[in-house]
Each structure stands twice: as C-alpha cells, then as structure tokens.
Design a protein around this motif. Sequence first.
Motif, short mmCIF file in Angstrom:
data_model
loop_
_atom_site.label_atom_id
_atom_site.label_comp_id
_atom_site.label_asym_id
_atom_site.label_seq_id
_atom_site.Cartn_x
_atom_site.Cartn_y
_atom_site.Cartn_z
N ILE A 127 0.84 -1.20 0.00
CA ILE A 127 0.00 0.00 0.00
C ILE A 127 0.87 1.25 0.00
O ILE A 127 0.61 2.21 -0.74
CB ILE A 127 -0.94 0.00 1.23
CG1 ILE A 127 -1.95 -1.14 1.12
CG2 ILE A 127 -1.67 1.33 1.34
CD1 ILE A 127 -2.80 -1.32 2.37
N SER A 128 1.92 1.24 0.82
CA SER A 128 2.81 2.41 0.90
C SER A 128 3.47 2.71 -0.43
O SER A 128 3.60 3.87 -0.83
CB SER A 128 3.86 2.18 1.99
OG SER A 128 3.27 2.09 3.27
N ARG A 129 3.89 1.66 -1.13
CA ARG A 129 4.50 1.86 -2.46
C ARG A 129 3.49 2.45 -3.43
O ARG A 129 3.82 3.30 -4.25
CB ARG A 129 5.05 0.54 -3.00
CG ARG A 129 6.33 0.07 -2.35
CD ARG A 129 6.97 -1.04 -3.17
NE ARG A 129 6.11 -2.20 -3.30
CZ ARG A 129 6.10 -3.22 -2.45
NH1 ARG A 129 6.92 -3.22 -1.41
NH2 ARG A 129 5.29 -4.24 -2.64
N SER A 130 2.26 2.00 -3.33
CA SER A 130 1.23 2.45 -4.27
C SER A 130 0.85 3.91 -4.04
O SER A 130 0.69 4.67 -5.00
CB SER A 130 -0.02 1.56 -4.14
OG SER A 130 -1.06 2.00 -4.98
N ILE A 131 0.71 4.31 -2.77
CA ILE A 131 0.26 5.67 -2.48
C ILE A 131 1.43 6.64 -2.32
O ILE A 131 1.22 7.86 -2.23
CB ILE A 131 -0.63 5.72 -1.22
CG1 ILE A 131 0.16 5.27 0.02
CG2 ILE A 131 -1.85 4.84 -1.42
CD1 ILE A 131 -0.66 5.31 1.30
N GLY A 132 2.66 6.12 -2.24
CA GLY A 132 3.83 6.97 -2.18
C GLY A 132 4.09 7.62 -0.84
O GLY A 132 4.73 8.67 -0.77
N THR A 133 3.58 7.02 0.23
CA THR A 133 3.82 7.55 1.57
C THR A 133 3.83 6.41 2.57
O THR A 133 3.18 5.37 2.35
CB THR A 133 2.74 8.57 1.98
OG1 THR A 133 2.97 8.99 3.33
CG2 THR A 133 1.35 7.97 1.88
N LEU A 134 4.55 6.59 3.68
CA LEU A 134 4.63 5.56 4.71
C LEU A 134 3.41 5.56 5.62
O LEU A 134 3.17 4.60 6.34
CB LEU A 134 5.90 5.75 5.54
CG LEU A 134 7.23 5.59 4.80
CD1 LEU A 134 8.41 5.86 5.74
CD2 LEU A 134 7.36 4.19 4.20
N VAL A 135 2.65 6.62 5.60
CA VAL A 135 1.47 6.73 6.46
C VAL A 135 0.25 6.17 5.73
O VAL A 135 -0.13 6.67 4.67
CB VAL A 135 1.21 8.20 6.87
CG1 VAL A 135 -0.03 8.28 7.75
CG2 VAL A 135 2.42 8.76 7.59
N VAL A 136 -0.34 5.13 6.27
CA VAL A 136 -1.51 4.49 5.67
C VAL A 136 -2.75 4.99 6.40
O VAL A 136 -2.97 4.68 7.58
CB VAL A 136 -1.42 2.95 5.76
CG1 VAL A 136 -2.70 2.31 5.23
CG2 VAL A 136 -0.21 2.44 4.99
#
Length: 297
Positions: free
Chosen positions: A207-216
Amino acid sequence: MSSKTPSASSPKPPGASGWLAIPAPLARLFKRFPLLTYPPNELPIRSPRARDIATLYVFISDQDALNGLPSFNPSCLKWQTFLKLAGVGFRVIPSNNHASPSGALPFLIPPSSPNSFVASRPIPSTKLEQYATEHGTRKLSEISSLKLEAYEALLDHRIRNAWLYSLYLSRPNSALLSRLYITPVSASHVVKTTILYQLRHAAEAEISRSIGTLVVNSERLYDGAREAFEALSTMLGSGDWFFETPEPSLFDAAVFSYTHLSLDQGLKWEDRRLTEIVGEFSNLVEHRNRILQRCWG
C-alpha cells in the motif's frame, strides 16, 4: 578397489549362498516377523485422479475446491472466472505461492494423456488469456488497450489498496484473515504469529509503495475505493458488460473478483466498509450477480 577383497577361492561359511546372504541373527528375526509388502498409499482426496482435464491451482479451501466454488483471493478469482466465462474445462486445487513455479498463484496444468510420460508444463497467469483463446468453447470480447489502461489502474491501485487494508490490516477482520491464510498453514501459535506479521507487513508495504507515503490512512483508502467504484459504475451504466461489449471480457472478470468477494456473506466480514461501498452501486451488484449466475449457477 580395496586390497582386502576376498579371492574367489576363499571358503564360504556353512549355509552361505553368496554375498547377499542375510546374517544369521537377522534371518532368525525375519522368521519370527516376516516382511510384508503393503499397497501404496492413496493420493490425498484433493489430488487429481485423472489428467484428462486442466487443473487450476488457486487459494481456496479444500471443501470449496471439491465443490468447485470461487477462490477467496482476487487474483485467483479473476482467472478462475475468466476461464469459466471462456468455456475452459478445469478443476481447482488448493495451493499456495510456494508451490507455484512462478512464485505466485494461480497457475494451470494442462490435461495430458494417461499414457504420456512427459509432464505438462505449468502455465502462469500471464499466459492464461492465450490458453483460454486456444482451448475455450466461447469467444469473449476484447477491449482496446487505450480504453483499458485508466480503468485497470482503478482496480490495481485504489480498489486493491482498500482490499489489502480491509483484509490484512483492519483489526476487526483478523479472524477472517486467520481463517483464510493462517490457520490452514499451521497449528503452532509461534508459526501463526509469524505468518500474521509477515502478511500484514507485506500488505502495508505494498500500500505504501502504491500511495507513495509511509502513512496508511484507512479513510483515504476507502474514499479512493469509493471514487473508483463510482467511476466503474458510471462506465458500466445500464449495460450488462463493461465497455458495452456483447460478451463479458477479462475486465469483467477482474471487476467481479473484487465486487463478489466484498459482497460475499460467507466470508463474514466484521469491518464491512468495503462491502457497504460496493453495495452503494446497484448496477455493480447486478453485474456481480450476473457473472455469479453464469459461472456458478
């Protein structure tokens, strides 16, 4: 060769018949407990009894596989559905990524002749569309890649991200995650705890790779999924199939893989946010029911 090899003229002990003679203590033991040759063990009930039909290896429970029911994994269900829509005859067998030649499910073993001594080569998911074209009894619709690209991105990112969060990271769905992917692997508490950590870590990383941030942020993920399903609903409109095709396509199977599993009451979702989002779009629900009826009756 050993220099201590006895010569041909060496005398034999009394009663010996050659170098295969059984030592006397063992011979006395075997006379008291004769050796028996047992018949070979039966294959597990889920193993194919014949190779006259293709075998699709997917994530699925043993009982659901015996009944030919849908897989609980979206990637597997997409191809299971597509092969059914194309009229390809096959059976499903429970499996996991470690058993796959490519490291991912699904994969298919084509049928082979009973007298053939050459094993059939596994077909990965990347070649299943071609296999269906060559071996299916129904020709499905094809869609130009230009139309597909944007809508496939909705499935592969926004909808998949919400799916990953709902199943793997949402705490209320922990029991479902355990039932599907953890309990069948091991009864050991240590092993199950380790697998749970690995699955959640992998889902969060994807998910983090997809959205480009470490915060989900779960609310943003579900909002993104709602926007994606709304776009799909608008594109489907009042038609039976996406892109106004006369017959379903691979894209219809891909959408079904998420809508069906989100709506499947048998999975017993505790966190029902994704279920409720899909339920907002009646034409997507009807599309799901249409494919479910056509493929599973």
